[in-house]
Write a protein that holds these residues in place. Structure first.
Motif, PDB file in Angstrom:
ATOM      1  N   TYR F  10       0.833  -1.186   0.002  1.00 10.76           N
ATOM      2  CA  TYR F  10       0.031   0.038   0.102  1.00 10.76           C
ATOM      3  C   TYR F  10       0.898   1.160  -0.041  1.00 10.76           C
ATOM      4  CZ  TYR F  10      -4.421   2.323   0.725  1.00 10.76           C
ATOM      5  OH  TYR F  10      -5.640   3.048   0.447  1.00 10.76           O
ATOM      6  N   THR F  11       0.515   2.091  -0.902  1.00  9.72           N
ATOM      7  CA  THR F  11       1.341   3.318  -1.198  1.00  9.72           C
ATOM      8  C   THR F  11       1.352   4.361   0.219  1.00  9.72           C
ATOM      9  OG1 THR F  11       0.947   3.323  -3.420  1.00  9.72           O
ATOM     10  CG2 THR F  11       1.820   5.279  -2.607  1.00  9.72           C
ATOM     11  N   VAL F  12       2.440   4.757   0.658  1.00 11.10           N
ATOM     12  CA  VAL F  12       2.576   5.510   1.843  1.00 11.10           C
ATOM     13  C   VAL F  12       2.848   6.874   1.623  1.00 11.10           C
ATOM     14  CG1 VAL F  12       4.023   5.873   4.058  1.00 11.10           C
ATOM     15  CG2 VAL F  12       3.313   3.611   3.551  1.00 11.10           C
ATOM     16  N   ARG F  13       1.589   7.835   2.140  1.00  6.57           N
ATOM     17  CA  ARG F  13       1.963   9.232   1.729  1.00  6.57           C
ATOM     18  C   ARG F  13       1.998   9.966   3.061  1.00  6.57           C
ATOM     19  NH1 ARG F  13      -1.732   7.095  -1.800  1.00  6.57           N
ATOM     20  NH2 ARG F  13      -0.991   7.112  -3.897  1.00  6.57           N
ATOM     21  N   VAL F  14       2.961  10.370   3.642  1.00  6.25           N
ATOM     22  CA  VAL F  14       3.103  10.986   4.889  1.00  6.25           C
ATOM     23  C   VAL F  14       3.213  12.403   4.834  1.00  6.25           C
ATOM     24  CG1 VAL F  14       4.225  11.409   7.032  1.00  6.25           C
ATOM     25  CG2 VAL F  14       3.964   9.051   6.006  1.00  6.25           C
ATOM     26  N   ALA F  15       2.291  13.411   5.435  1.00  5.26           N
ATOM     27  CA  ALA F  15       2.130  14.623   5.200  1.00  5.26           C
ATOM     28  C   ALA F  15       3.553  15.382   5.640  1.00  5.26           C
ATOM     29  CB  ALA F  15       0.983  15.324   5.855  1.00  5.26           C
ATOM     30  N   GLU F  16       3.878  15.115   6.813  1.00  2.46           N
ATOM     31  CA  GLU F  16       5.098  15.680   7.400  1.00  2.46           C
ATOM     32  C   GLU F  16       5.483  15.041   8.514  1.00  2.46           C
ATOM     33  OE1 GLU F  16       4.052  19.397   8.926  1.00  2.46           O
ATOM     34  OE2 GLU F  16       2.388  18.745  10.360  1.00  2.46           O
ATOM     35  N   PRO F  17       6.825  15.061   8.808  1.00  2.00           N
ATOM     36  CA  PRO F  17       7.584  14.328   9.804  1.00  2.00           C
ATOM     37  C   PRO F  17       6.718  14.537  11.190  1.00  2.00           C
ATOM     38  CG  PRO F  17       9.324  15.211   8.435  1.00  2.00           C
ATOM     39  CD  PRO F  17       7.826  16.036   8.160  1.00  2.00           C
ATOM     40  N   ASN F  18       6.938  13.543  12.181  1.00  2.00           N
ATOM     41  CA  ASN F  18       6.357  13.581  13.259  1.00  2.00           C
ATOM     42  C   ASN F  18       6.818  12.517  14.302  1.00  2.00           C
ATOM     43  OD1 ASN F  18       4.832  13.618  15.733  1.00  2.00           O
ATOM     44  ND2 ASN F  18       3.087  14.228  14.874  1.00  2.00           N
ATOM     45  N   PRO F  19       8.157  12.736  14.746  1.00  2.00           N
ATOM     46  CA  PRO F  19       8.628  11.400  15.405  1.00  2.00           C
ATOM     47  C   PRO F  19       8.029  10.873  16.570  1.00  2.00           C
ATOM     48  CG  PRO F  19      10.200  13.218  15.289  1.00  2.00           C
ATOM     49  CD  PRO F  19       8.862  13.839  14.902  1.00  2.00           C
ATOM     50  N   VAL F  20       7.094  11.842  17.194  1.00  2.00           N
ATOM     51  CA  VAL F  20       6.395  11.484  18.302  1.00  2.00           C
ATOM     52  C   VAL F  20       5.111  10.544  17.963  1.00  2.00           C
ATOM     53  CG1 VAL F  20       4.689  11.858  20.245  1.00  2.00           C
ATOM     54  CG2 VAL F  20       6.804  13.251  19.791  1.00  2.00           C
ATOM     55  N   LEU F  21       4.483  10.876  16.930  1.00  2.00           N
ATOM     56  CA  LEU F  21       3.432  10.033  16.221  1.00  2.00           C
ATOM     57  C   LEU F  21       4.079   8.819  15.929  1.00  2.00           C
ATOM     58  CD1 LEU F  21       0.876   9.344  15.329  1.00  2.00           C
ATOM     59  CD2 LEU F  21       1.071  10.599  13.303  1.00  2.00           C
ATOM     60  N   GLY F  22       5.470   8.806  15.232  1.00  2.12           N
ATOM     61  CA  GLY F  22       6.031   7.437  14.805  1.00  2.12           C
ATOM     62  C   GLY F  22       6.237   6.591  15.728  1.00  2.12           C
ATOM     63  N   SER F  23       6.663   7.081  17.242  1.00  4.91           N
ATOM     64  CA  SER F  23       6.756   6.236  18.482  1.00  4.91           C
ATOM     65  C   SER F  23       5.470   5.704  18.716  1.00  4.91           C
ATOM     66  CB  SER F  23       7.614   7.036  19.419  1.00  4.91           C
ATOM     67  OG  SER F  23       6.605   7.722  20.289  1.00  4.91           O
ATOM     68  N   LEU F  24       4.450   6.358  18.627  1.00  2.00           N
ATOM     69  CA  LEU F  24       3.367   5.687  18.991  1.00  2.00           C
ATOM     70  C   LEU F  24       2.834   4.511  17.834  1.00  2.00           C
ATOM     71  CD1 LEU F  24       1.257   9.064  19.828  1.00  2.00           C
ATOM     72  CD2 LEU F  24       2.396   7.328  21.286  1.00  2.00           C
ATOM     73  N   LEU F  25       3.092   4.888  16.505  1.00  3.36           N
ATOM     74  CA  LEU F  25       2.750   3.672  15.645  1.00  3.36           C
ATOM     75  C   LEU F  25       3.588   2.588  15.783  1.00  3.36           C
ATOM     76  CD1 LEU F  25       2.254   5.781  12.433  1.00  3.36           C
ATOM     77  CD2 LEU F  25       0.384   5.033  14.235  1.00  3.36           C
ATOM     78  N   LEU F  26       4.743   2.653  16.462  1.00  6.80           N
ATOM     79  CA  LEU F  26       5.527   1.413  16.462  1.00  6.80           C
ATOM     80  C   LEU F  26       4.808   0.320  17.321  1.00  6.80           C
ATOM     81  CD1 LEU F  26       8.885   2.719  17.917  1.00  6.80           C
ATOM     82  CD2 LEU F  26       8.480   1.791  15.778  1.00  6.80           C
ATOM     83  N   GLU F  27       3.569   0.787  18.110  1.00  2.00           N
ATOM     84  CA  GLU F  27       2.903  -0.340  18.730  1.00  2.00           C
ATOM     85  C   GLU F  27       2.580  -1.529  17.746  1.00  2.00           C
ATOM     86  OE1 GLU F  27       2.261   0.269  22.272  1.00  2.00           O
ATOM     87  OE2 GLU F  27       1.902  -1.911  21.824  1.00  2.00           O
ATOM     88  N   GLN F  28       2.161  -1.078  16.507  1.00  2.00           N
ATOM     89  CA  GLN F  28       1.800  -2.166  15.499  1.00  2.00           C
ATOM     90  C   GLN F  28       2.977  -2.710  14.639  1.00  2.00           C
ATOM     91  OE1 GLN F  28      -0.622  -3.177  16.945  1.00  2.00           O
ATOM     92  NE2 GLN F  28      -1.775  -3.631  14.869  1.00  2.00           N
ATOM     93  N   PHE F  29       4.275  -1.904  14.786  1.00  2.00           N
ATOM     94  CA  PHE F  29       5.463  -2.550  14.305  1.00  2.00           C
ATOM     95  C   PHE F  29       6.066  -3.698  15.282  1.00  2.00           C
ATOM     96  CE2 PHE F  29      10.083  -2.210  12.981  1.00  2.00           C
ATOM     97  CZ  PHE F  29       9.918  -2.501  11.635  1.00  2.00           C
ATOM     98  N   GLY F  30       6.552  -3.233  16.437  1.00  2.00           N
ATOM     99  CA  GLY F  30       7.097  -4.156  17.280  1.00  2.00           C
ATOM    100  C   GLY F  30       6.283  -4.315  18.568  1.00  2.00           C
ATOM    101  N   GLY F  31       4.972  -3.985  18.618  1.00  3.29           N
ATOM    102  CA  GLY F  31       4.180  -4.146  19.938  1.00  3.29           C
ATOM    103  C   GLY F  31       3.543  -5.686  19.718  1.00  3.29           C
TER     104      GLY F  31
END
Lengths: 303, 303, 303, 303, 303, 303
Positions: F10-31
Motif C-alpha cells: 500500500y502506497t505510503v504518503r506522509v504529510a510531514e515528519p512527526n517522531p512522536v506519532l512515529g513512536s506511537l505507531l510502533l505499537e503495530q510494528f514491534g508491539g
C-alpha cells in the motif's frame, strides 16, 4: 581481582540538575550499547580466553569500561541530585512534585522507582539484559562483535553530545566517546593479527554458494531500483535474479521431508484426519454469528 | 512487498525424527544469531535506509534470511514429526511418552508447550527478543554490526554441523553456513565503499585520548602476564600504566559535582542527616539477634 | 576508577572438566543471586550515595563482588576447557560431540551458543536482567535488600557446595559463601547505624492499620490450621478474622468511584450500551458450532 | 482456595480522571515492588512451606496483597475512565485525542495498547516479570527478602503519596503503605522466631574469612575518603587494605587451572595456534582501510 | 477483596516425589498458558470492566484460576518434597545429589535456585512475564482472547495428562483441564451476547479490501500446492493471485514518501552524501585482509 | 522461499515528519499485536502444519503480514525523516535538539538509540519478544488464537486511526485494519471447517465439572452485584455458590499430600525442626531495634 580508586577516570562537573537529561543519558549506562554491556562483553571473553595477548587486552578494556560506567553513572546521579532530595523529603507541594515527574523522557520512573539513582535501564526504562552481550567464544567472531559494538557506542555518545549544552557533561561524554574509538582500533589490531581470520572458524563454505548473490528484492520503484555495486556485481559475484533459480538451489524439489516409522505414519494419519480443515464445506462461523442480525453478510460491512 | 514460493530455498531431507537435535537447532531459528535476528536486523535497516545501493542490498539479504528461517524451521519441524503425533494422539503409554520428553536439551518444552513445532526460542527455550537486533540507523555502525553478526551465525552453524551426522541436515546447514560467508563479504564491500568510514559518525575524537592505551589490568600471574602486541604497543600507542595517571586523566580531582540551588542544598542536608549511617556507634543488629543465644559472637561462627 | 590485578582473589584449582557442572554453577555467575547482581546492586547504590561511610562500604563490596564474579567465571571456564576445544576443532566424531552436548543441564547452550565460555545466564540459560537489581535509592530499604540478597547468595552457594565433590571447587565456593556472611554483617551494621530505620522513609503509617493482622486465609485443613505466633498474636496485634470486617475497612461501601464530567459520562454510556453482554439472551456460540453435529449439546461431552 | 468479595478492602474515591497519574501509579500494580510481586512472593513461599505457622502467615499476607492489587488497580481504572471512553468512541477530534495521548509518562501505551485498563507493567511500561520474585525456599532467606520487599514497597507508596493531591487517592495509598509496615513487622517476628537464623542455612563460613573486611575501594577524594564505622572497624573486623594481601587470599598463585587430558591438551594447542593474535606483526586493519585516503594515520584524527 | 480457604479446590494426592515431572508441570504454573496468566488476564479485564455481567463473570473465573494456580503449585511442591529436604540437609553424598540434579528437564534450577518450591517459570525455566497477558480493554477482543487462551490451556493439560501415570496427579490435572472447557463455554456466551461483535470496535473496514484474499504463497510443491477452501474461495472472496495486483493495491506507485521542509532536505542530502556506499569503487575490505596471504581471493575458499 | 518486490503493498504518503506519532505507531510494528507478531504466529504454525489447506492459508497470511510490517515500518521511517538528519548532522543547536527529543512518547529512544529508524519495540520502547507468539501446534487452539489476535490488531489500528489526522497515514492504517478483518474471516472458516473443533484436542472433560459454574466472586456492592446471564445460568449450568461446596470438590479433604520414603521423612523432620518459626516466643526483632530509642514500641508509630 578488581580494585577501586575513589577518583573517577574523568572528573565530572555538572552545571545544574536535570533529571530528564539524566534519563536520556541512561542509554549509555544501562542501554544495549552502554558501558555495562561493553564491560561484560569483554570480561566474559577475557575469562574464557587462553591467548595471553588477547586476554590481557580484553581485561584491560573491560576494566576501563567499568570505570566509564562509573563516570556516566556519576553524571546521572548529579543530574538527579535535587529531584532526589525534593521527593524524599517532600519539600515541594504535591502539585509541584507531580509536575517535576512529568517533564519528559522516562525520568518519572527514575524518581519514583529508583529514587533518583542511576538505574541499569536504557532511556525508555527497559532493564539491561545479558541478551545484549554477544560473546561467542571464537575470537574471529568476538573481535568483530567488539569492533561493531565500539562503533555503536561511539555514535550513541555523539548523539548525546549533540543534545547537551552543559560544557562539563559535554566534555566528559567527549572523553568517553573518544575511548570507544581507541578501543575499536585495538580490537581491529587484535583481529587482523589472527591470520587468516576469514571466514571465521574452521569449516570452509561450499564453493557453489560462496560467491553467489541472490537478488531477492526486485522492482522498479523510483528511487529504490536495483543498484549494482561491489557488494553484488563484478567478477567476484554470480548474480541470480531468476526467481526459479533462487528456489531449491540444490536442484531438489524444494520440499521438506523426513523418514518416519510405520507406527509414526499411522499416528500422523489419524491426527491429520482428526484435525483436517475440510475444504469442501462452507461452515457458519463465529464471525457470522457475531456480525449480528441487522448486519447482513459478513463480507459486506457497511462503511 | 513480500511474496512466497512454496519451494524452499534448499531442499530438506531429514533421515529420521530426533526432537532433541531439533531443540538444539532452534539456536539458529529463534536464538540471538539465528535467522530471525538476521532478517530483522537487515529489514529494519533497509526500511530506514535512503542510500539506494544499501537499501537494495539490505532488502535482498533480509529476504534471503527469511527464506533461511523457513529452511531451518522446516528441519526442526521434520525432526519433531513423530513426537508431535505420538503426544497429540497419546499413541504411546504415559511412561513411554514421559521418557521421550526427558531425553535431553529442552525438547520437553518443544513438545509440551509448542506441540512439536519450531518455536522462536534458542536452544535453552529462551524466547527471541528484539534486544538481539542492534540496528542503530548509522550505516558505518550497522554494516560493522552486520559483518559481526554474519561471522557469529557462521560459527554457530559450524558447531551444529559438527554435532550432526544426518547427511541431509548436514548439507542444508552447510548451505546456510556458506551463505553467511557470502553475506559477510557483501556487507564488507558496502562498508568500505563508504569513505571514510572510521571513526563512525561525524565527531572526531579528542586527540589527547585517541591513541592512549590504559593498562588497567596488571600483574604477574604465570600465563597471564601483560603482553605487548600491535593493539597496545608501537608508535601508534601511548601506554599509561601508572595507576595515578590512569585516574582523573583530565587533570581534575576525579570527583563528581553538581551545582545545586540553595533550596536543594538545604533539602539534601536534611536528607543526609536523617539517613546517616552513624560511624560512631556499634549498634546491635539483626544478625546478632539471629545468631542465637548459643552461638556466641557473630564474628566467630563455628566450623 | 576500577583497576585489575591478574591474580584472582582466590586461586581456582579444578580437578577435571565437567561442562554440566559448569552450567549449574552459572547460577552464581549470571543468575538472580549471582555475583553480577550483587556487584551491580551495590555499585548503583554507591554511585548515588552521599553518606561517606555508606558510599565507601558500598564501593568496597561492589568491587569485591566483581572480583568474585571473576572467580566463579574462571571456575566455569575451566570446567568447559575440554569441551570448548573438542567442539571448535571437531576433534571427536559428530556422534560423540552430540552425546557430549546432551549430558544434562543446559550445557548444550553453553557449548553451542557461548562456545564454552561463562555466559551471563542462570543455570537454565535465562539471560541476566537488571530486573534482579532492587536498588531504590533509600538506604533503609537498600540495606535491607542487601542483607536479604547476601543471605540468598549464601544459600545458593551452600547448595552448590553440596552437589560438588571436586575439592578445589568446593574450597573456592566455600570462600565465596563465607564472604556473603561477612558482607551481610557489614550491611547489618550500616543499617542499624541509621536511627531510626523503621519504618523506612519519612511518612508514618496510619495508626488504625499499623497493628492490625488480617486473617485472610482460614480453614481447618489437617496440618494447615490457623496458627498463632508472635507475628499475629499477643498484645502487639489486633486480629481481624471476620470476613465482613476485613472488607471496606475504611467504613465506606467498598466500591471504586470517580467523578467524571458530563461529556465523559455520555460517552461512557454509549460505550456501555454498544458493548453490553446482554444477560437476557441465550445466543448460539462458536463452541456450539464447533461441538459438531454428532456431539449433542456442548454441555455434555461424552467421556 | 481463593474466594472473592466484590467489596474492596479499602473504598476508592477518585476526584477526577488523570491517565498520566494512572500510569505513574502502575508502579505499584505491575512494577517490581508492586502488589503482584508481593502476592506472588508470599504465595510461592506459602505453597512450599511446611511450617504451619509460616504457611498460615504467608497465605494470609499473600491474600491480602491480592486484595491490595485490586485496590491499586481500581484506582488506575478510575483515573483512565474518561480517556478510555473518549478513545473507544472517538468522541473527540483526532488532534484532541493525539494531544491527550502525549501528556506525559507512558500513558499513551496505557490508552493505545491496554485500552485504559490497568496493565501489569511498571510506570515505564515494562511488563511484570517473575524475575522480581526472589523466593528461594529457605525461610531464613525468604523472610529477609520479605522484610526488604515490604520496606521497598513502603517507600514507593510514600513517593506516590508525595506527588498526589487527590485526597481519596492519598488516603487509599496511605492505607496500602501502612499495611506494608504491618507486614514487615510480622515477617520480622517470624524470622526471629527461628533460632538461630544467622548465618542462613546449615554450612558455617570459613573462620579465616568471616570477619575480614577487604578495603577494595581506596583513594583520597574530598568527600569520599575511606570512612570507618562499625561495618568495617572495631574488634569485630580484620581490615585488609594492602592490595597484595587482597589477592590470592588462599596463599596460592591466584591463577585458574584445570587438569585436562592429553587428548584435550592436544586439541587446545591446535586451537590456540589457529586463533593466536600474533603480537609480532603490525597488520593493516579495517580501521585503517576505513579512515580513508585523506585522513592520514588512524591514530591522529583531526579535531 | 480476596479471601482464602486452606482447603484446595481439588484434593492433591501425589504417589511419590519426582522433581523432573514437577519441572514439566511448571508449564501450567508459570508458563504462558498457565494459571497465573489466566488469572491475571481475567483479573485485569475485570478491574476495568463496567458491564456488570462481564465484570462478575471475569472476577468469578479470575478467582477460580487463582485457586487452580494453588492446585498445580501444590502438586509441584509435593513432587519436590524429598529433593528439597535432601539438598537442604545435604543428607546424601555430593555425587548422589549431583546425579539427582541432572535427571532431565530443568529440575536442576528448581532445586538450586528455587529450593524445590514451585517457581513462576515455564518448563524451560523462563520467568513468567506479563507479555503473556493480552488484555486490550475492548470486550469483543478480550473475550476472543479468553476463548483462545482457554483452548490453549486445555491442550497443555491434555499433553501433561498424557505423560503422567500417577493416578492422583492425572485426576487433578483432569479437573483443571475440564474447568478450561467450562470457562471457554462461559466466555463464548458472553461474547455472543454482545450484538454485533464482529468486526470488533466501531470502525468498519474499507469495503474494497474486506473480502479480498491475497494469494501470497504460491508454488507447485508436491504436497503443498495451493488449496481452495471456504477460507479463500467461494462467493465470499475475491482472490488476487497476480503478483502485480498484490502490490500497491491502492493504485499508487507503492513507494513511501514524506514532505520534508527545505531545511530538512538540505540536511538529508548532506547526510546521504557523507554516508553513501559508492557503487563505483571496488574497495579492499576487512574480509580480504582477513582471508590471509595464503588464501587467495576471498571469493574461492578451498573446501 | 520468500521474495521481495520493492513496491509496498500500500502506497505510503506522509504529510510531514512527526517522531512522536512515529513512536506511537510502533505499537503495530514491534508491539504485542503488531505485524511481526502476526507474521511469526502464522509462519511458525505454517511450518509445522501438515494439512495442505491450512498450510497454504497460514503462509499466505504470514507473507501478507510481513508486507504489512513493511508498510507500517515505512510510515514510521517517514515520520522520523527530518529528526534523523537533524540529529546525525547536528544541524540544530544542542538546545533545539534536546527539546525535539522531549516532545512526548518514547520518541527520544527512537532517535538516540535507533537513529530514527523503526525499532522492534512497542510504543513504550519495550523490545518485541517471542513471548507474544502463542502458537501451540494444535489447529483448534491456534486458529482460535489467530482469530483473537486479528481482532486485537484491528482495535489497535482503530485507536491509532482515531488519533491521527494525516490523511495519508489514516488511509494506510485503514487498509491495514481492514485486512485484519479479512484475515479473521479466513481463520474462522478454517476453524469451523474442522469438525468437531470443541473441546479442543482429544480428551473429553470430566462430566461432573464441565457444566458447573463456580460463583467465586460474591457480594452486594452497588453496581457490581452478581449478575445472571447465559454464561452462568439457565439449563446449561449448575451454579455452585456455597463456599463449602466450592472447596475440595472431589469430596476429599482438600489437602495436598505425597508419599515420601522413610529416609525422606527423616530428613524433612530435621529440616522442619531446624527452621521452625517458634510460635511460643516473642523475639525482639530488627524492626524493634530499628524503630529507635525515642520511638516507643514499634506497634504505635506516631502520625
Amino acid at each position: 581481582m578488581f580494585m577501586h580508586n575513589k577518583r573517577l577516570q574523568y572528573t565530572v562537573r555538572v552545571a545544574e540538575p536535570n533529571p530528564v537529561l539524566g534519563s536520556l543519558l541512561l542509554e549509555q549506562f544501562g542501554g544495549p550499547d552502554g558501558e555495562l554491556a561493553a564491560a561484560m562483553r569483554y570480561f566474559t571473553q577475557g575469562l574464557a580466553e587462553d591467548d595471553p595477548g588477547r586476554k590481557d587486552l580484553l581485561l584491560d578494556i573491560a576494566t576501563e569500561e567499568l570505570s566509564h560506567l562509573e563516570v556516566i553513572g556519576s553524571i546521572v546521579a548529579m543530574l538527579n541530585k535535587g529531584a532526589k532530595g525534593q521527593l524524599a523529603e517532600a519539600a515541594m507541594s504535591e502539585a509541584e512534585l507531580y509536575i517535576s515527574m512529568t517533564q519528559g523522557g522516562d525520568s518519572h520512573t527514575q524518581s519514583i522507582l529508583y529514587g533518583g539513582g542511576p538505574a541499569l535501564t536504557n532511556s525508555s526504562g527497559v532493564p539491561w539484559t545479558a541478551a545484549y552481550v554477544d560473546t561467542r567464544g571464537e575470537p574471529t567472531c568476538d573481535l568483530r562483535s567488539n569492533i561493531a559494538a565500539e562503533s555503536r557506542a561511539k555514535i550513541i555518545y555523539e548523539r548525546l553530545i549533540n543534545i547537551t549544552d552543559d560544557p562539563g557533561i559535554k566534555e566528559a561524554l567527549g572523553f568517553l566517546m573518544t575511548r570507544e574509538i581507541a578501543h575499536q582500533k585495538s580490537f581491529e589490531k587484535a583481529l587482523y593479527a589472527i591470520e587468516p581470520n576469514f571466514p571465521t572458524g574452521k569449516l570452509p563454505g561450499m564453493p557453489a554458494f560462496t560467491d553467489v548473490y541472490y537478488d531477492m528484492s526486485q522492482g522498479d520503484g523510483a528511487e529504490e531500483a536495483d543498484v549494482s555495486g561491489p557488494w553484488n556485481s563484478g567478477e567476484n559475484w554470480q548474480v541470480v535474479s531468476d526467481r526459479d533459480e533462487q528456489a531449491a538451489v540444490d536442484g531438489g524439489d524444494g520440499t521438506a521431508s523426513v523418514k518416519v516409522s510405520a507406527a509414526d505414519k499411522k499416528v500422523l494419519t489419524t491426527l491429520a484426519k482428526r484435525t483436517q480443515s475440510n475444504p469442501d464445506v462452507d461452515p457458519t462461523t463465529g464471525a457470522e454469528l457475531g456480525a449480528g442480525p441487522g448486519a447482513g453478510a459478513i463480507s459486506s460491512p457497511v462503511q
